[in-house]
Write an enzyme that holds these catalytic residues in place. Structure first.
Site, PDB file in Angstrom:
ATOM      1  N   HIS A 163       8.096   5.717  -0.972  1.00 36.28           N
ATOM      2  CA  HIS A 163       8.718   4.683  -1.805  1.00 36.28           C
ATOM      3  C   HIS A 163       9.415   5.378  -2.981  1.00 36.28           C
ATOM      4  CE1 HIS A 163       9.058   0.514  -3.361  1.00 36.28           C
ATOM      5  NE2 HIS A 163       9.019   1.112  -4.541  1.00 36.28           N
ATOM      6  N   HIS A 164      10.596   5.896  -2.696  1.00 34.99           N
ATOM      7  CA  HIS A 164      11.344   6.663  -3.686  1.00 34.99           C
ATOM      8  C   HIS A 164      12.827   6.518  -3.369  1.00 34.99           C
ATOM      9  CE1 HIS A 164      13.027  10.186  -5.742  1.00 34.99           C
ATOM     10  NE2 HIS A 164      11.947  10.156  -6.517  1.00 34.99           N
TER      11      HIS A 164
END
EC number: 3.2.1.4
Length: 626
Positions: free
Chosen positions: A415-416
């Site tokens: 999640h980046h």
């Protein structure tokens, strides 16, 4: 089962697996893990990147930060998978980087990593110096989480507002100012052998910030209110003690030691017995640092108070080692410290580093850890710290490394934003706010950029992990989680130094490999629908413009209209193009459940969640319940 039967079972049933686990543990290359951790800090850099930047898929960003307020706030770090520069976790991360550097300077030097270490620190401290524009003014944040989280775009493409927020006499923030003072004071120690003038400058700013924090007291998130829902401060007393302790270590000036002694009771230093060490709670760190002062017999007139601090340090260590008369930190079945559901590995990494340091302090003093359940040798404390590092690197029920890029198996749907969207070097055209969600966020394929060294949030309390980009509780990395690993990995590599199978030659490159061609996807029209046992009440609570696009903050109230308690409520959320908060994702696409703390929805009661997107509202319906 008695101990004898347990031994028999292990011997007859689990010997092969046990031996394999031991072999795996012996093969960890902590030196490689350390190098990758520095790569993560490079990936999180904001500002003008240096020519020797190793993470090539990143580019310059945030080059006008602070310009609207007439101040230069270019630089610093993005805190996690987004692009806000949150002051409190950034300052804590730098403090932890520095602490590891101070304790393990020889080890880091022997690994030829001191240059990377000092640059990682200075990327933060240079920013803090810029942000401290006057003795009683500290710019504490750039960007805000609300608008930033509405978009999924690369840092190089940012279109969200870069508003800067400051603390001053009328808008105090003792916690943030004191944490920044701690980071600068600690950094002054680290830089003194290499750059004495820079060290002196850091100390000037540290002293001014501590004075500002102590004289004008208040919570930073009361002054910078947009930080509250992301990094809420539980208080500032621990940060004041933390800063004073670091200033004492940096200067040797007795007035700082007197401060922590005089305020020991009032500020909770000798009152709080904690089982957590984090960006928000520094008590355990204060207590262990002051235990060193005591064990080195430097307490003088404050010795009796320092003994009370050490009693609380022992409580923390004993709770971690499961020797605290039942008042212990929870461990998963696989042996991981489990403190919080959201990004738990940051708490495990911080505690492991703290225990490694405390084991050194105890060893140097030829002392033992005295727990309610018996005495513990310093090497046992270190072994527990090592067990947490080994769990992170792959000795766990999933046989997965939670440090991205390390080992044969690690998360590939992080999640980046930057990792999940093709690099600007291979996809130079802009990826817009909503386009990022539509074309990249929901892609089932692996991240196009490997964000080496990112420590993700990690598994749940049962060692389960879902490698899903939308599962931000488990797959989002943070600076505050990675920073303690620098000292921890340096210590372990020096002690064990086994190169293992994961040699640098096998590391996954962080260079982008693919070319991507995007297609514009229109936002579909949606309507909402309700389920039988609950009623959904939709509302739009705010809206704003980003360029020519309009975004809406939707709030959905879930009300139990069934007349009976509802458990295991599962919801289908369709046509969602933005980010959602307040529900927990499940492994099934577009399916959510109520958060862990809300197991039962009582008759007539309600809860709510929010999401942000442009265009019409999402469609919410009930999939199942009991």
């Amino acid at each position: 089962m008695n101990n004898l039967n347990l031994v028999v079972c292990l011997t007859l049933v689990g010997l092969v697996g046990f031996q394999a686990a031991i072999a795996t543990a012996d093969q960890f290359n902590y030196g490689e893990a350390l190098d990758k951790t520095f790569m993560f800090f490079e990936a999180q850099r904001s500002g003008k990147l240096p020519v020797d930047q190793r993470v090539k898929w990143r580019g310059d960003s945030g080059l006008k930060d602070g310009s609207h307020q007439g101040v230069d706030l270019v630089g610093g770090y993005y805190d996690a998978g987004d692009h806000v520069k949150f002051g409190l976790p950034m300052a804590f991360s730098v403090t932890m980087l520095v602490w590891g550097t101070i304790e393990y300077r020889r080890e880091i030097t022997n690994l030829n990593q001191m240059r990377h270490t000092l640059w990682a620190i200075r990327w933060g401290t240079d920013y803090f110096i810029k942000a401290h524009t006057q003795p009683n003014v500290l710019w504490g944040q750039v960007g805000d989480g609300d608008s930033d989280h509405y978009c999924w775009e690369r840092a190089e493409d940012m279109t969200t507002p870069r508003t800067a927020y400051k603390l001053d006499q009328d808008h105090p923030g003792s916690d943030l100012a004191a944490e920044t003072a701690a980071a600068l004071a600690a950094a002054a120690i680290a830089f003194k052998p290499y750059n004495s003038s820079y060290s002196a400058l850091l100390l000037v700013h540290a002293k001014q910030l501590f004075s500002f924090a102590d004289r004008f007291r208040g919570l930073y998130d009361d002054s910078i209110q947009c930080a509250k829902q992301f990094y809420t401060s539980s208080g500032y007393s621990d940060e004041l003690l933390w800063a004073a302790t670091w200033l004492f270590r940096a200067t040797g000036e007795e007035n700082y030691l007197k401060y922590v002694a005089d305020n020991a009771v009032y500020m909770g230093g000798t009152g709080w017995a904690v089982k957590e060490f984090s960006w928000d709670n520094k008590y355990a760190g204060v207590q262990i640092l002051l235990s060193k002062v005591l064990m080195e017999q430097k307490g003088g007139a404050y010795t009796s108070t320092l003994k009370q601090y050490q009693a609380k340090a022992d409580y923390f260590a004993c709770a971690c080692l499961q020797k605290n008369d039942g008042y212990n930190v929870h461990l998963t079945p696989g042996g991981l410290m489990y403190v919080r559901e959201w990004n738990n590995l940051q708490y495990a990494s911080a505690a492991a580093f703290l225990l490694a340091v405390y084991s050194d302090y105890l060893s140097a003093a030829k002392a033992k850890l005295t727990c309610p359940d018996g005495q513990v040798q310093p090497n046992e404390v270190l072994n527990f710290a090592k067990s947490q590092a080994d769990y992170i690197l792959g000795k766990n029920p999933k046989s997965m490394s939670y440090l991205v890029g390390y080992g044969p198996k690690y998360p590939i749907h992080v999640h980046h934003r930057g990792a999940s969207i093709a690099s600007i070097t291979v996809l130079p055209q802009t990826v817009s706010c909503v386009q990022g969600f539509e074309a990249w966020y929901r892609r089932p394929e692996a991240d196009p950029n490997v964000i080496n060294g990112a420590l993700v949030g990690g598994p749940d309390q049962n060692d389960n992990f879902s490698d899903d980009r939308s599962n931000y509780e488990q797959t989002e990395p943070t600076l505050s989680g990675s920073a303690p690993l620098v000292g921890l990995f340096s210590k372990l590599e020096n002690l064990f130094g086994n190169k293992g199978p994961y040699h640098k030659g096998s590391a996954t490159t962080d260079q982008p490999k693919q070319n991507y061609h995007l297609q514009q996807t229109p936002v579909p029209s949606t309507t909402s629908s309700g389920g039988v046992p609950v009623e959904f009440l939709h509302s739009v609570t705010s809206s704003w413009n980003v360029g020519k696009a309009t975004y809406y903050r939707h709030r959905v109230i879930i009300k139990n209209t069934s007349g009976k308690p509802i458990t295991d409520l599962k919801l289908l959320v369709e046509d969602l193009s933005g980010t959602l908060w307040g529900l927990s994702p499940t492994p099934v696409k577009n399916t959510y459940k109520l958060p862990h703390w809300l197991r039962v929805l009582k008759p007539g009661s309600e809860c709510s969640f929010v999401y942000v997107q442009g265009g019409p509202q999402a469609k919410v319906s009930v999939l199942g319940y009991h």
